[in-house]
Motif scaffolding. Structure first.
Motif, PDB file in Angstrom:
ATOM      1  N   CYS A  22      52.623  27.258 -11.409  1.00  0.00           N
ATOM      2  CA  CYS A  22      52.923  28.379 -10.529  1.00  0.00           C
ATOM      3  C   CYS A  22      53.199  27.803  -9.147  1.00  0.00           C
ATOM      4  CB  CYS A  22      51.762  29.354 -10.485  1.00  0.00           C
ATOM      5  SG  CYS A  22      51.953  30.692  -9.276  1.00  0.00           S
ATOM      6  N   ALA A  23      54.442  27.930  -8.717  1.00  0.00           N
ATOM      7  CA  ALA A  23      54.824  27.454  -7.392  1.00  0.00           C
ATOM      8  C   ALA A  23      54.740  28.611  -6.417  1.00  0.00           C
ATOM      9  CB  ALA A  23      56.230  26.888  -7.431  1.00  0.00           C
ATOM     10  N   ALA A  24      53.950  28.423  -5.371  1.00  0.00           N
ATOM     11  CA  ALA A  24      53.741  29.471  -4.383  1.00  0.00           C
ATOM     12  C   ALA A  24      54.412  29.095  -3.070  1.00  0.00           C
ATOM     13  CB  ALA A  24      52.253  29.691  -4.154  1.00  0.00           C
ATOM     14  N   SER A  25      55.020  30.062  -2.430  1.00  0.00           N
ATOM     15  CA  SER A  25      55.638  29.827  -1.122  1.00  0.00           C
ATOM     16  C   SER A  25      55.334  30.998  -0.205  1.00  0.00           C
ATOM     17  CB  SER A  25      57.150  29.640  -1.261  1.00  0.00           C
ATOM     18  OG  SER A  25      57.744  30.793  -1.815  1.00  0.00           O
ATOM     19  N   GLY A  26      55.365  30.742   1.079  1.00  0.00           N
ATOM     20  CA  GLY A  26      55.058  31.775   2.049  1.00  0.00           C
ATOM     21  C   GLY A  26      54.025  31.290   3.050  1.00  0.00           C
ATOM     22  N   THR A  28      50.785  30.503   4.944  1.00  0.00           N
ATOM     23  CA  THR A  28      49.380  30.205   4.649  1.00  0.00           C
ATOM     24  C   THR A  28      49.043  30.334   3.168  1.00  0.00           C
ATOM     25  OG1 THR A  28      48.615  32.472   5.072  1.00  0.00           O
ATOM     26  CG2 THR A  28      48.695  30.954   6.943  1.00  0.00           C
ATOM     27  N   VAL A  29      49.999  29.992   2.303  1.00  0.00           N
ATOM     28  CA  VAL A  29      49.752  30.166   0.884  1.00  0.00           C
ATOM     29  C   VAL A  29      48.581  29.318   0.425  1.00  0.00           C
ATOM     30  CG1 VAL A  29      51.405  28.372   0.215  1.00  0.00           C
ATOM     31  CG2 VAL A  29      50.872  30.238  -1.364  1.00  0.00           C
ATOM     32  N   GLY A  30      48.352  28.205   1.108  1.00  0.00           N
ATOM     33  CA  GLY A  30      47.250  27.335   0.714  1.00  0.00           C
ATOM     34  C   GLY A  30      45.886  27.963   0.901  1.00  0.00           C
ATOM     35  N   ALA A  49      42.076  32.951 -16.012  1.00  0.00           N
ATOM     36  CA  ALA A  49      41.385  31.938 -15.215  1.00  0.00           C
ATOM     37  C   ALA A  49      41.692  32.166 -13.745  1.00  0.00           C
ATOM     38  CB  ALA A  49      41.815  30.532 -15.621  1.00  0.00           C
ATOM     39  N   ALA A  50      40.816  31.660 -12.881  1.00  0.00           N
ATOM     40  CA  ALA A  50      41.021  31.784 -11.439  1.00  0.00           C
ATOM     41  C   ALA A  50      40.470  30.571 -10.735  1.00  0.00           C
ATOM     42  CB  ALA A  50      40.360  33.058 -10.905  1.00  0.00           C
ATOM     43  N   ILE A  51      40.993  30.320  -9.538  1.00  0.00           N
ATOM     44  CA  ILE A  51      40.542  29.184  -8.733  1.00  0.00           C
ATOM     45  C   ILE A  51      40.552  29.597  -7.278  1.00  0.00           C
ATOM     46  CG2 ILE A  51      42.885  28.216  -8.533  1.00  0.00           C
ATOM     47  CD1 ILE A  51      41.546  25.411  -8.828  1.00  0.00           C
ATOM     48  N   SER A  52      39.561  29.122  -6.529  1.00  0.00           N
ATOM     49  CA  SER A  52      39.478  29.454  -5.110  1.00  0.00           C
ATOM     50  C   SER A  52      40.515  28.662  -4.324  1.00  0.00           C
ATOM     51  CB  SER A  52      38.074  29.139  -4.582  1.00  0.00           C
ATOM     52  OG  SER A  52      37.807  27.750  -4.716  1.00  0.00           O
ATOM     53  N   TRP A  53      40.705  29.048  -3.049  1.00  0.00           N
ATOM     54  CA  TRP A  53      41.737  28.396  -2.245  1.00  0.00           C
ATOM     55  C   TRP A  53      41.460  26.906  -2.089  1.00  0.00           C
ATOM     56  CZ3 TRP A  53      40.792  25.702   2.190  1.00  0.00           C
ATOM     57  CH2 TRP A  53      39.533  25.885   2.767  1.00  0.00           C
ATOM     58  N   SER A  54      40.196  26.524  -2.060  1.00  0.00           N
ATOM     59  CA  SER A  54      39.844  25.116  -1.884  1.00  0.00           C
ATOM     60  C   SER A  54      39.869  24.343  -3.185  1.00  0.00           C
ATOM     61  CB  SER A  54      38.457  25.003  -1.262  1.00  0.00           C
ATOM     62  OG  SER A  54      37.478  25.464  -2.182  1.00  0.00           O
ATOM     63  N   GLY A  55      39.877  25.074  -4.306  1.00  0.00           N
ATOM     64  CA  GLY A  55      39.761  24.417  -5.599  1.00  0.00           C
ATOM     65  C   GLY A  55      38.330  24.155  -6.005  1.00  0.00           C
ATOM     66  N   GLY A  56      37.397  24.528  -5.154  1.00  0.00           N
ATOM     67  CA  GLY A  56      36.005  24.220  -5.420  1.00  0.00           C
ATOM     68  C   GLY A  56      35.328  25.152  -6.414  1.00  0.00           C
ATOM     69  N   ASN A  74      47.667  18.942  -4.882  1.00  0.00           N
ATOM     70  CA  ASN A  74      47.109  18.411  -3.631  1.00  0.00           C
ATOM     71  C   ASN A  74      47.560  19.214  -2.419  1.00  0.00           C
ATOM     72  OD1 ASN A  74      45.694  16.391  -4.943  1.00  0.00           O
ATOM     73  ND2 ASN A  74      47.375  14.928  -4.782  1.00  0.00           N
ATOM     74  N   ALA A  75      48.763  19.724  -2.445  1.00  0.00           N
ATOM     75  CA  ALA A  75      49.277  20.500  -1.324  1.00  0.00           C
ATOM     76  C   ALA A  75      48.835  21.945  -1.374  1.00  0.00           C
ATOM     77  CB  ALA A  75      50.799  20.425  -1.306  1.00  0.00           C
ATOM     78  N   LYS A  76      48.056  22.313  -2.385  1.00  0.00           N
ATOM     79  CA  LYS A  76      47.468  23.643  -2.541  1.00  0.00           C
ATOM     80  C   LYS A  76      48.506  24.730  -2.788  1.00  0.00           C
ATOM     81  CE  LYS A  76      43.085  22.553  -1.631  1.00  0.00           C
ATOM     82  NZ  LYS A  76      43.219  21.101  -1.693  1.00  0.00           N
ATOM     83  N   ASN A  77      49.803  24.400  -2.857  1.00  0.00           N
ATOM     84  CA  ASN A  77      50.788  25.449  -3.060  1.00  0.00           C
ATOM     85  C   ASN A  77      51.296  25.500  -4.499  1.00  0.00           C
ATOM     86  OD1 ASN A  77      52.196  23.089  -3.019  1.00  0.00           O
ATOM     87  ND2 ASN A  77      53.795  23.771  -1.633  1.00  0.00           N
ATOM     88  N   THR A  78      50.661  24.753  -5.389  1.00  0.00           N
ATOM     89  CA  THR A  78      50.985  24.813  -6.810  1.00  0.00           C
ATOM     90  C   THR A  78      49.688  24.947  -7.585  1.00  0.00           C
ATOM     91  OG1 THR A  78      52.905  23.378  -6.472  1.00  0.00           O
ATOM     92  CG2 THR A  78      52.141  23.676  -8.728  1.00  0.00           C
ATOM     93  N   VAL A  79      49.715  25.824  -8.574  1.00  0.00           N
ATOM     94  CA  VAL A  79      48.557  26.031  -9.434  1.00  0.00           C
ATOM     95  C   VAL A  79      48.992  25.771 -10.870  1.00  0.00           C
ATOM     96  CG1 VAL A  79      46.837  27.683 -10.246  1.00  0.00           C
ATOM     97  CG2 VAL A  79      47.572  27.714  -7.871  1.00  0.00           C
ATOM     98  N   TYR A  80      48.123  25.113 -11.601  1.00  0.00           N
ATOM     99  CA  TYR A  80      48.435  24.761 -12.976  1.00  0.00           C
ATOM    100  C   TYR A  80      47.438  25.427 -13.922  1.00  0.00           C
ATOM    101  CZ  TYR A  80      50.914  21.031 -10.524  1.00  0.00           C
ATOM    102  OH  TYR A  80      51.734  20.328  -9.670  1.00  0.00           O
TER     103      TYR A  80
END
Length: 124
Positions: A22-26, A28-30, A49-56, A74-80
Motif C-alpha cells: 500500500c503506497a500512501a501519499s499526502g 504527514t502520511v507517515g 491487520a493494523a499497524i501504528s504510525w511508528s510500527g511499534g 523505512n520511509a513510513k509511507n508504504t505498508v505491507y
C-alpha cells in the motif's frame, strides 16, 4: 488528504504466499496508523491487520494470526501485508486504510482514508 494505492494481489494456490503493498501519499502520511481490511463476495468488510504510525504496535484478526504479517517501510509511507499459508477462505478484495489518532484499531469506521482495493484469489 491522503491517497492510498494497493498492489500485489493475484491468484495463488492454497498454501502459497503473496505480499500486498500500500503506497500512501499526502501530507504527514507517515504519522497515520494503517490497516488492512478485506471483503469477500456477499460478506461485509472485515478487519485483517493494523499497524501504528511508528510500527511499534500491530494487531491481527484471529483468522490470520500467525499467517499474515503487517509492516511499514523505512520511509513510513508504504505498508505491507505478507500473507502465507493462504487458504481459499482468504479470497477477497483487500483494502488498505489510514487513520489519525493513536494506536491500532480494528474498526473500519475509524479509518478516514481508503484505497481502491486489490483482489486476492486463493484456489484449492
Amino acid at each position: 488528504q491522503v491517497q492510498l494505492v494497493e498492489s500485489g494481489g493475484g491468484l495463488v494456490q492454497a498454501g502459497g504466499s503473496l505480499r500486498l503493498s500500500c503506497a500512501a501519499s499526502g501530507r504527514t502520511v507517515g504519522s497515520y496508523n494503517m490497516g488492512w481490511f478485506r471483503q469477500a463476495p456477499g460478506k461485509g468488510r472485515e478487519f485483517v491487520a493494523a499497524i501504528s504510525w511508528s510500527g511499534g504496535s500491530t494487531g491481527y484478526a484471529d483468522s490470520v494470526k500467525g499467517r499474515f504479517t503487517i509492516s511499514r517501510g523505512n520511509a513510513k509511507n508504504t505498508v505491507y501485508l505478507r500473507m502465507s499459508s493462504l487458504k481459499p477462505e482468504d479470497t477477497a478484495v483487500y483494502y488498505c486504510a489510514a487513520r489519525g489518532g493513536s494506536g491500532v484499531s480494528t474498526r473500519s469506521d475509524q479509518y478516514g482514508y481508503w484505497g481502491q482495493g486489490t483482489q486476492v484469489t486463493v484456489s484449492s
